[in-house]
Design an enzyme around this catalytic site. Structure first.
Site, PDB file in Angstrom:
ATOM      1  N   ASN A 129      49.164  39.018  42.581  1.00  0.00           N
ATOM      2  CA  ASN A 129      48.778  37.604  42.650  1.00  0.00           C
ATOM      3  C   ASN A 129      49.444  36.726  41.599  1.00  0.00           C
ATOM      4  O   ASN A 129      49.699  35.552  41.871  1.00  0.00           O
ATOM      5  CB  ASN A 129      47.246  37.455  42.633  1.00  0.00           C
ATOM      6  CG  ASN A 129      46.621  37.899  41.355  1.00  0.00           C
ATOM      7  OD1 ASN A 129      47.104  38.834  40.712  1.00  0.00           O
ATOM      8  ND2 ASN A 129      45.557  37.249  40.947  1.00  0.00           N
ATOM      9  N   GLU A 227      41.980  44.770  33.381  1.00  0.00           N
ATOM     10  CA  GLU A 227      41.709  43.376  33.772  1.00  0.00           C
ATOM     11  C   GLU A 227      41.467  43.403  35.266  1.00  0.00           C
ATOM     12  O   GLU A 227      42.405  43.589  36.048  1.00  0.00           O
ATOM     13  CB  GLU A 227      42.912  42.469  33.444  1.00  0.00           C
ATOM     14  CG  GLU A 227      43.207  42.340  31.965  1.00  0.00           C
ATOM     15  CD  GLU A 227      42.218  41.461  31.223  1.00  0.00           C
ATOM     16  OE1 GLU A 227      41.270  40.944  31.835  1.00  0.00           O
ATOM     17  OE2 GLU A 227      42.384  41.312  29.994  1.00  0.00           O
ATOM     18  N   CYS A 261      41.993  35.872  40.018  1.00  0.00           N
ATOM     19  CA  CYS A 261      40.792  36.553  39.523  1.00  0.00           C
ATOM     20  C   CYS A 261      39.826  35.568  38.879  1.00  0.00           C
ATOM     21  O   CYS A 261      38.639  35.840  38.778  1.00  0.00           O
ATOM     22  CB  CYS A 261      41.187  37.633  38.536  1.00  0.00           C
ATOM     23  SG  CYS A 261      42.274  37.025  37.249  1.00  0.00           S
ATOM     24  N   GLU A 430      43.140  40.724  26.660  1.00  0.00           N
ATOM     25  CA  GLU A 430      44.567  40.439  26.570  1.00  0.00           C
ATOM     26  C   GLU A 430      44.734  39.079  25.896  1.00  0.00           C
ATOM     27  O   GLU A 430      43.782  38.320  25.740  1.00  0.00           O
ATOM     28  CB  GLU A 430      45.197  40.423  27.958  1.00  0.00           C
ATOM     29  CG  GLU A 430      45.240  41.812  28.582  1.00  0.00           C
ATOM     30  CD  GLU A 430      46.111  41.873  29.812  1.00  0.00           C
ATOM     31  OE1 GLU A 430      45.896  41.059  30.727  1.00  0.00           O
ATOM     32  OE2 GLU A 430      47.014  42.732  29.850  1.00  0.00           O
TER      33      GLU A 430
HETATM   34  P1  NAD Z   1      45.275  46.615  43.382  1.00  0.00           P
HETATM   35  O1  NAD Z   1      44.252  47.216  42.498  1.00  0.00           O
HETATM   36  O2  NAD Z   1      45.313  47.023  44.792  1.00  0.00           O
HETATM   37  O3  NAD Z   1      46.728  46.898  42.804  1.00  0.00           O
HETATM   38  C1  NAD Z   1      47.102  46.521  41.482  1.00  0.00           C
HETATM   39  C2  NAD Z   1      48.244  47.401  41.024  1.00  0.00           C
HETATM   40  O4  NAD Z   1      47.768  48.735  40.918  1.00  0.00           O
HETATM   41  C3  NAD Z   1      49.440  47.430  41.962  1.00  0.00           C
HETATM   42  O5  NAD Z   1      50.612  47.465  41.212  1.00  0.00           O
HETATM   43  C4  NAD Z   1      49.230  48.746  42.697  1.00  0.00           C
HETATM   44  O6  NAD Z   1      50.436  49.309  43.163  1.00  0.00           O
HETATM   45  C5  NAD Z   1      48.643  49.602  41.603  1.00  0.00           C
HETATM   46  N1  NAD Z   1      47.879  50.765  42.076  1.00  0.00           N
HETATM   47  C6  NAD Z   1      47.264  50.916  43.271  1.00  0.00           C
HETATM   48  N2  NAD Z   1      46.691  52.136  43.343  1.00  0.00           N
HETATM   49  C7  NAD Z   1      46.938  52.759  42.178  1.00  0.00           C
HETATM   50  C8  NAD Z   1      46.604  54.032  41.632  1.00  0.00           C
HETATM   51  N3  NAD Z   1      45.889  54.920  42.319  1.00  0.00           N
HETATM   52  N4  NAD Z   1      47.007  54.331  40.374  1.00  0.00           N
HETATM   53  C9  NAD Z   1      47.715  53.437  39.658  1.00  0.00           C
HETATM   54  N5  NAD Z   1      48.090  52.221  40.117  1.00  0.00           N
HETATM   55  C10 NAD Z   1      47.693  51.874  41.360  1.00  0.00           C
HETATM   56  O7  NAD Z   1      45.090  45.037  43.209  1.00  0.00           O
HETATM   57  P2  NAD Z   1      45.892  43.873  43.963  1.00  0.00           P
HETATM   58  O8  NAD Z   1      45.352  43.782  45.344  1.00  0.00           O
HETATM   59  O9  NAD Z   1      47.360  44.026  43.752  1.00  0.00           O
HETATM   60  O10 NAD Z   1      45.456  42.608  43.093  1.00  0.00           O
HETATM   61  C11 NAD Z   1      44.314  41.891  43.336  1.00  0.00           C
HETATM   62  C12 NAD Z   1      43.207  42.284  42.381  1.00  0.00           C
HETATM   63  O11 NAD Z   1      43.640  42.109  41.035  1.00  0.00           O
HETATM   64  C13 NAD Z   1      41.988  41.406  42.513  1.00  0.00           C
HETATM   65  O12 NAD Z   1      40.814  42.184  42.482  1.00  0.00           O
HETATM   66  C14 NAD Z   1      42.053  40.515  41.273  1.00  0.00           C
HETATM   67  O13 NAD Z   1      40.835  40.001  40.847  1.00  0.00           O
HETATM   68  C15 NAD Z   1      42.640  41.425  40.281  1.00  0.00           C
HETATM   69  N6  NAD Z   1      43.226  40.642  39.178  1.00  0.00           N
HETATM   70  C16 NAD Z   1      42.599  40.643  37.955  1.00  0.00           C
HETATM   71  C17 NAD Z   1      43.121  39.874  36.908  1.00  0.00           C
HETATM   72  C18 NAD Z   1      42.470  39.844  35.557  1.00  0.00           C
HETATM   73  O14 NAD Z   1      43.140  39.499  34.595  1.00  0.00           O
HETATM   74  N7  NAD Z   1      41.201  40.207  35.418  1.00  0.00           N
HETATM   75  C19 NAD Z   1      44.260  39.120  37.109  1.00  0.00           C
HETATM   76  C20 NAD Z   1      44.862  39.150  38.366  1.00  0.00           C
HETATM   77  C21 NAD Z   1      44.334  39.933  39.391  1.00  0.00           C
END
Ligand code: NAD
Length: 449
Positions: A129, A227, A261, A430
């Protein structure tokens, strides 16, 4: 080969080679080898290299922004801000190498000194995102504190991260210090968790994957920052400047098409101000310029993928939508900005992180009810409070279980202030002045007289 699809048109527009287990291990080992010399680089020189990296990012700001518009469908205005954020974060943490202090602590019979040492290889895992800023929030303080970094962008949005990897080389960052490795989460990401030479995993993404990463890291007591998701409330009291609150609310949730997020996807309005607020919100939502994100006027673009658009649509289907904007039909993954009246606190759109352009509105009677409603979630990342009563602002801010709150504002993140979540929104912080400490170990040494 992994095909990238334009969120704007739905067309395939690029192919990316993904790293497998062999390339991942090789990158981690290279980063480990590079750590031995990077940690010894004089602080002033490390600072200079980070500033050089920032300068090269700045020179390529427009190119990076255009690439993000193409890959992630971000509006050009947002994408320029995002590339600029990487530059700013690098500049901010370029002050770190010369300010990573240990302590001398008085003890009888000798001298006691604490040292702050870098950890080693840090694995940074980034969601789709905000591909650029979130990458920078991990790699800039980690590099500044003397660690080396292997960065894994999300499968859907690897292009700007890959370009940042090239720009680091242009800036003179030594080989192996900063590596970008596009790949699948369950291959490259999981290897960060299991490989013993990765000393910390810095993860941003969904709460479900974050839990899995935390569990995996436990096996080696590996350091981890999480995060995660958010379900954030925008609480509007009747004593607020209602026109200002209604003008700010759309940005608070529809920025980046709600894929944020920190999106305030719950609006809580004190009952006596509800009609006035909704009548002002309606034109503000209808006025959002949802269009081709490369257009200079664009305020909202498409969703990231067909699957994600369909998931958001399923929340829309179960909600009582009372305001619906317009979205163009350009072939990609478009939804309009939408406002729904929540019928109950158990409604999925009210409870879940929708991560799309749908906000649910509910009324409350008093401060206690507002705080209770805002806290009725497992998340605790962000939120807003609109009121002209300073005492109320303080009471509510202290009552809401959330890592980041803004009063009379919907803005969320500044790189020089700490950012992170309560409850299941994350672990650790962070950004801000203390982030580099999280990329160090404290070593205490006693010298006997
Ligand atoms: P996701 O958890 O599906 O993926 C995030 C990352 O993790 C990707 O690079 C993905 O390839 C990797 N990943 C997936 N499975 C994994 C595994 N088993 N082991 C290690 N890495 C793995 O999330 P998304 O759909 O890409 O992003 C959206 C989510 O991110 C939302 O829930 C959003 O709230 C959250 N987000 C949080 C923040 C914050 O700072 N709190 C900021 C931005 C997004």
């Amino acid at each position: 080969m992994h095909t990238l699809i334009s969120p704007v048109t739905g067309d395939a527009f690029a192919e990316v080679e993904l790293a497998g287990p062999v390339e991942t291990d090789a990158a981690i080992e290279r980063a480990h080898a590079a750590f031995a010399s990077w940690r010894q680089v004089a602080p002033g020189e490390r600072a200079r290299l980070l500033r050089a990296f920032a300068a090269v990012v700045d020179e390529h700001l427009e190119e990076l922004a255009q690439l993000e518009v193409r890959n992630a469908g971000h509006t050009i205005g947002n994408a320029r801000w995002e590339a600029g954020n990487v530059r700013d974060v690098l500049n901010y943490y370029s002050a770190t190498p010369e300010r990573l202090f240990g302590r001398q602590i008085p003890v009888p019979g000798g001298v006691d000194i604490t040292f702050r040492e870098p950890l080693g290889v840090v694995g940074v895992i980034v969601p789709w995102n905000f591909p650029m800023p979130i990458a920078g929030w991990g790699f800039a303080p980690a590099l500044a504190a003397g660690n080396t970094v292997v960065l894994k962008p999300a499968e859907l949005t690897p292009l700007t991260a890959m370009r940042l990897g090239e720009l680091a080389v242009v800036a003179g960052i030594p080989e192996g210090v900063f590596t970008v490795l596009p790949g699948a989460g369950n291959v490259v990401g999981e290897r960060f968790v299991t490989h013993p030479l990765v000393r910390k995993v810095c993860f941003t993404g969904s709460t479900a994957v974050g839990k899995r990463i935390m569990a995996g890291c436990a096996d080696q007591v590996k350091r981890v920052t999480l995060e995660l998701g958010g379900k954030n409330s925008n609480i509007i009291f009747a004593d607020a400047d209602i026109a200002a609150a209604a003008a700010a609310a759309p940005y608070g949730v529809f920025d980046n098409a709600g894929q944020d997020c920190c999106a305030r996807s719950r609006i809580l309005v004190q009952r006596s101000a509800y009609d006035e607020f909704m009548s002002l919100l309606e034109p503000a939502v209808r006025g959002i310029k949802v269009m081709d994100p490369s257009h200079e006027q664009a305020e909202m673009g498409p969703l990231i993928s067909a699957a994600h658009r369909d998931k958001v649509q399923s929340y829309v289907d179960g909600a009582n939508v009372v305001i619906r904007g317009e979205a163009p039909d350009l072939g990609g993954f478009w939804l309009p900005a939408m406002v729904a009246e929540a019928a109950s606190v158990d409604e999925p759109a009210w409870q879940d992180e929708v991560f799309g352009p749908l906000v649910s509105v509910m009324t409350f009677e008093d401060e206690d009810e507002a705080v209770a409603l805002a806290n009725r979630t497992d998340y605790g990342l962000s939120g807003s409070i609109f009121t002209t009563d300073l005492g109320r602002a303080l009471r509510v801010a202290l009552g809401v279980e959330s890592g980041n709150l803004s009063v009379n504002s919907n803005s969320a993140v500044r790189y020089w202030t700490p950012f992170g979540g309560f409850k299941q929104s994350g672990l650790g912080r962070e950004l801000g002045p203390d982030a580099p400490d999280g990329f160090t170990e404290v070593k205490n040494v006693f010298f006997s007289h």
